[in-house]
Design a protein around this motif. Sequence first.
Motif, short mmCIF file in Angstrom:
data_model
loop_
_atom_site.label_atom_id
_atom_site.label_comp_id
_atom_site.label_asym_id
_atom_site.label_seq_id
_atom_site.Cartn_x
_atom_site.Cartn_y
_atom_site.Cartn_z
N ASP A 1 -27.25 -22.32 -7.80
CA ASP A 1 -28.59 -22.55 -7.26
C ASP A 1 -28.66 -22.19 -5.78
N ARG A 2 -27.55 -22.37 -5.05
CA ARG A 2 -27.55 -22.02 -3.63
C ARG A 2 -27.51 -20.51 -3.45
N HIS A 3 -26.77 -19.83 -4.31
CA HIS A 3 -26.79 -18.36 -4.26
C HIS A 3 -28.22 -17.86 -4.52
N ALA A 4 -28.88 -18.43 -5.53
CA ALA A 4 -30.25 -18.00 -5.84
C ALA A 4 -31.18 -18.26 -4.66
N ALA A 5 -31.04 -19.44 -4.03
CA ALA A 5 -31.89 -19.78 -2.89
C ALA A 5 -31.60 -18.86 -1.70
N ALA A 6 -30.32 -18.52 -1.50
CA ALA A 6 -29.96 -17.63 -0.40
C ALA A 6 -30.51 -16.23 -0.62
N TRP A 7 -30.43 -15.74 -1.86
CA TRP A 7 -31.01 -14.43 -2.16
C TRP A 7 -32.53 -14.47 -1.94
N LYS A 8 -33.16 -15.54 -2.35
CA LYS A 8 -34.62 -15.63 -2.20
C LYS A 8 -34.99 -15.63 -0.72
N PHE B 1 -34.36 -11.95 0.57
CA PHE B 1 -35.30 -10.92 0.12
C PHE B 1 -36.74 -11.22 0.55
N ASP B 2 -37.15 -12.47 0.47
CA ASP B 2 -38.52 -12.80 0.86
C ASP B 2 -38.74 -12.56 2.35
N GLY B 3 -37.69 -12.74 3.15
CA GLY B 3 -37.81 -12.46 4.57
C GLY B 3 -37.89 -10.97 4.86
N CYS B 4 -37.29 -10.17 4.01
CA CYS B 4 -37.27 -8.72 4.24
C CYS B 4 -38.43 -7.98 3.59
N LEU C 1 -30.69 -9.43 -12.02
CA LEU C 1 -30.35 -8.38 -11.06
C LEU C 1 -29.15 -8.68 -10.17
N VAL C 2 -28.94 -9.93 -9.77
CA VAL C 2 -27.91 -10.18 -8.76
C VAL C 2 -26.83 -11.18 -9.17
N ASP C 3 -27.10 -12.03 -10.14
CA ASP C 3 -26.13 -13.06 -10.51
C ASP C 3 -24.82 -12.44 -10.96
N GLY C 4 -23.72 -12.92 -10.38
CA GLY C 4 -22.40 -12.46 -10.78
C GLY C 4 -21.94 -11.17 -10.14
N LYS C 5 -22.81 -10.53 -9.38
CA LYS C 5 -22.46 -9.23 -8.79
C LYS C 5 -22.03 -9.39 -7.34
N ALA C 6 -21.27 -8.42 -6.85
CA ALA C 6 -20.96 -8.36 -5.42
C ALA C 6 -22.27 -8.20 -4.65
N ARG C 7 -22.28 -8.68 -3.39
CA ARG C 7 -23.52 -8.68 -2.62
C ARG C 7 -24.16 -7.29 -2.52
N LEU C 8 -23.37 -6.29 -2.20
CA LEU C 8 -23.93 -4.94 -2.06
C LEU C 8 -24.55 -4.46 -3.37
N ARG D 1 -27.13 -10.39 5.73
CA ARG D 1 -28.13 -11.45 5.89
C ARG D 1 -27.96 -12.51 4.81
N LYS D 2 -27.75 -12.07 3.58
CA LYS D 2 -27.54 -13.03 2.50
C LYS D 2 -26.29 -13.87 2.75
N GLU D 3 -25.22 -13.23 3.20
CA GLU D 3 -23.98 -13.93 3.50
C GLU D 3 -24.21 -14.99 4.59
N GLU D 4 -24.97 -14.64 5.60
CA GLU D 4 -25.26 -15.56 6.70
C GLU D 4 -26.04 -16.78 6.19
N VAL D 5 -27.05 -16.53 5.37
CA VAL D 5 -27.87 -17.62 4.84
C VAL D 5 -27.04 -18.52 3.94
N PHE D 6 -26.24 -17.93 3.04
CA PHE D 6 -25.44 -18.72 2.11
C PHE D 6 -24.40 -19.55 2.85
#
Length: 252
Positions: free
Chosen positions: A20-27, A30-33, A58-65, A99-104
């Motif tokens: 859930d934290r990964h999902a929130a960090a992605w949100k 992406f919403d900021g960008c 789209l992003v769950d389980g994948k490397a950030r890039l 950015r995602k790494e920083e937020v997470f």
Amino acid sequence: MNGLRAVVFDTDGVLLATADRHAAAWKETFDGCLPEWPPPYAGARPRPFDADREYRDLVDGKARLDGVRAFLAARHIDLPPGTPEDPPGCSTIHAVAARKEEVFTAMLRTDGVRAYEDVRPALEELRRKAIRCAAVSASRHARSLLESADLVGYFDALVDGQDAAALTLPGKPDPALFLEAARRLGVPPAHTAVVEDALAGVEAGHRGGFRFVLGLNREDDPHMRDALAAHGADLVLPDLGRLPDALEGECP
């Protein structure tokens, strides 16, 4: 266990309650960008990131890039790749990943991490049956998170994002991370099971020729259950409570 000698576990969402934290960090990322990126057609308003469907698909389980690339492709947004030295931002793929790494990381500092309650009993039962276990994650945080949750001692091997970078292993749905874990355990895939909650991870286990791929559907969502099965799960369960029995073929 009918020739089964090892189990490879995904980390986020399977062992640790961090999905859930990964999902929130992605949100948040992406919403900021999105307002800074050109829309795919004139006059379009950026649609916020869907922390349920888009996260899962789209992003769950994948490397950030890879997650950034998948989201951008789905939204028809083109960004330059940039370099690993790019600071957190929105102008390049590497910058968005940073950015995602920083937020997470900030979320982890605030909230910490916990293991699901069903994890230790399942791991202890597998240890009693002399089944070797490994943990796998695309995250560079995996080892420290497992240590903070007091779980790292249950595993005979760990393959995380730092290993993936050092060995240039492709991310899921490529099975390279799982295959490296099996190699470190000294057990071939034909005698190893994979436990995953992400569609990309289940697909990776299926592609890797593992003996058994168990999809974990902690929300007990019927749509997710069907999607996990469609991506290659041999069995889908809502928790790890029945894992030892499932691996013995005692579950329907």
